[in-house]
Design an enzyme around this catalytic site. Sequence first.
Site, PDB file in Angstrom:
ATOM      1  N   LYS A 115       0.808  -1.222   0.000  1.00 16.96           N
ATOM      2  CA  LYS A 115       0.000   0.000   0.000  1.00 16.96           C
ATOM      3  C   LYS A 115       0.846   1.280   0.000  1.00 16.96           C
ATOM      4  CE  LYS A 115      -3.386  -2.674  -0.275  1.00 16.96           C
ATOM      5  NZ  LYS A 115      -3.684  -3.046  -1.672  1.00 16.96           N
ATOM      6  N   GLU A 200      -2.677  14.190   8.837  1.00 13.54           N
ATOM      7  CA  GLU A 200      -3.293  13.665   7.619  1.00 13.54           C
ATOM      8  C   GLU A 200      -4.689  14.244   7.490  1.00 13.54           C
ATOM      9  OE1 GLU A 200      -2.597   9.362   6.362  1.00 13.54           O
ATOM     10  OE2 GLU A 200      -4.744   9.372   6.771  1.00 13.54           O
ATOM     11  N   GLU A 275      -9.341   2.746  -6.632  1.00 13.76           N
ATOM     12  CA  GLU A 275     -10.298   3.200  -5.617  1.00 13.76           C
ATOM     13  C   GLU A 275      -9.931   4.585  -5.094  1.00 13.76           C
ATOM     14  OE1 GLU A 275     -11.851  -0.974  -3.709  1.00 13.76           O
ATOM     15  OE2 GLU A 275     -10.534   0.253  -2.485  1.00 13.76           O
ATOM     16  N   GLU A 289      -6.413   2.871  -3.094  1.00 12.46           N
ATOM     17  CA  GLU A 289      -5.601   1.720  -3.503  1.00 12.46           C
ATOM     18  C   GLU A 289      -6.041   1.251  -4.873  1.00 12.46           C
ATOM     19  OE1 GLU A 289      -6.359  -1.181  -0.412  1.00 12.46           O
ATOM     20  OE2 GLU A 289      -8.040  -1.997  -1.524  1.00 12.46           O
ATOM     21  N   ASN A 291      -6.944  -2.226  -7.051  1.00 11.63           N
ATOM     22  CA  ASN A 291      -7.204  -3.665  -7.003  1.00 11.63           C
ATOM     23  C   ASN A 291      -6.883  -4.270  -8.366  1.00 11.63           C
ATOM     24  OD1 ASN A 291      -8.192  -3.479  -4.357  1.00 11.63           O
ATOM     25  ND2 ASN A 291     -10.153  -2.764  -5.142  1.00 11.63           N
ATOM     26  N   ARG A 293      -7.550  -6.999 -10.017  1.00 13.02           N
ATOM     27  CA  ARG A 293      -8.375  -8.167 -10.312  1.00 13.02           C
ATOM     28  C   ARG A 293      -9.740  -7.698 -10.805  1.00 13.02           C
ATOM     29  NH1 ARG A 293     -11.606  -7.043  -5.921  1.00 13.02           N
ATOM     30  NH2 ARG A 293     -10.468  -6.491  -4.064  1.00 13.02           N
TER      31      ARG A 293
END
Lengths: 453, 73
Positions: A115, A200, A275, A289, A291, A293
């Site tokens: 990540k 953050e 995402e 992140e 993905n 797939r």
Amino acid sequence: MKSVLVANRGEIACRVFRSARALGLSTVAIYSDADAGAAHVEAADRAVGVGPAPARESYLRVEKVLEAAREAGADAIHPGYGFLSENAEFAQSVLDAGLTWIGPSPHTIRQMGDKQRARQIAAEAGVPVVPGSARFEPGEIEGLAQAAEAVGYPLLVKAAGGGGGIGMRRVDGPEKLIDVVVATQSMAQKSFNNGAVFLERFVPKARHVEMQVFGFGDGRAIHLFERDCSLQRRFQKVIEEARAPGLPAEVADAMAAAAVRLCEATAYSGAGTVEFIVDAESFEFFFLEMNTRIQVEHPVTEMITGRDLVAMQIELARGTLGFVPQNEVAAHGHAIECRLYAEDPAKMFMPSPGPLTTFRPPSGMAHLRVDSGYREGDAVTPFYDPMVAKIVVWGESREVARLRAMDALRAFSIDGIRNNRHFLLACLADDDFAAGDVHTGFIDANRGRLLAA
Amino acid sequence: MAKVDIKTEITGNVWKIEKAVGDNVAEEEVILILESMKMEIPVSASEDGVILEILVAEGETVTEGSVVARIEV
């Protein structure tokens, strides 16, 4: 390519078989002892057992899966989602065995699976990431106010050594910044023996919006529009839709461009999802992140674009997919997917395995697609995930799709297990949902009202 | 002294047994953990007591409502 083994079970195995067969390929299922008579086994031309019911003793065993491919003469492997789908070592083993891997390269899977590394690659590709500051060691407060301005309010002061929400404090403006930082540094020193903190940005009302992408492996990539997956419980998606309601066109365009840049920068190959977390008020968006797939919710994208994403994956791996220019991908209307789960909404969505004594998906309805790996009489076992069906509808508008989804759910007969059918209906019927006011806190915030409906 | 049945509210597989016969348990303390549909679900003592019996083994499947342990309170 002649024969595809799907290293998965349930609805996604059945769904991959459909596209594989349409492309003239034969199909191979694998199954655990608990799935010996399952729908996906019946749906395949051949099936090979890979071990006992627990996934780590069957579906997750790389050697067993490769052995099954050899035994059944499969020359390609599609991983579906979950299980080994984002396991770079598995992808490499498939290639090392001389088989075709239907997915991105092991290198890409590894990069995006880390990540921190993924965030760095995204930032380098010009994809916005959640603004954060450098670390501030205990007692260090110089430059804090400027750092906070750069990050933006509201923000979280986070302990560098913390995790899972521990050692996190929210600050809404500059007045309390120094006090909270000093207190968090001191708390972090005591709790984690590491007093460093960083700042953050915090998004109080967030939406989960993700971009479907497809890379051709040569640096060219396209997007197939976004999906909104904000309705979640316990970080699991419940209702997804395409396109994202109320998202300004320029925001969607910017998000698409960012996602495509990331794929181009990594020479991404195949279907993927980038995402984002989106501020529901300001529509600022930040990379979460990627993905690597096919996603559970890919059918909503297929419904609005008319494209078969799994067929595209297979054809790319087979070398028969021509380049699809971006301007040939258009979105029409609106699609909604509802995930029917074997769970008890009234008991904090606790799992409810058991026999499907009644299981009759609606049929004969226009613009309806039901993807399921279960049939009436099957048992939903405790070994795997609780999803028993995906109910996907399309409509000319979001409102038409919403009403159609409700019709489909009302016509779905299911009994024998506790399930969320009624809860899904309550979500769809909710005024806020109908108005498109979706955010990741929607289910938690409205749980009482949704359960009472 | 009374015996109290500890029941599971869900169907699942016994993943980890945390307590042994003779152990003291406090109310809410975890006796064993079930795994069901990718979730870990703890089964806890309903009141303070001592473990009399553990009726299941790790790896075993239990159905909703079944007695998994008995405690003396």
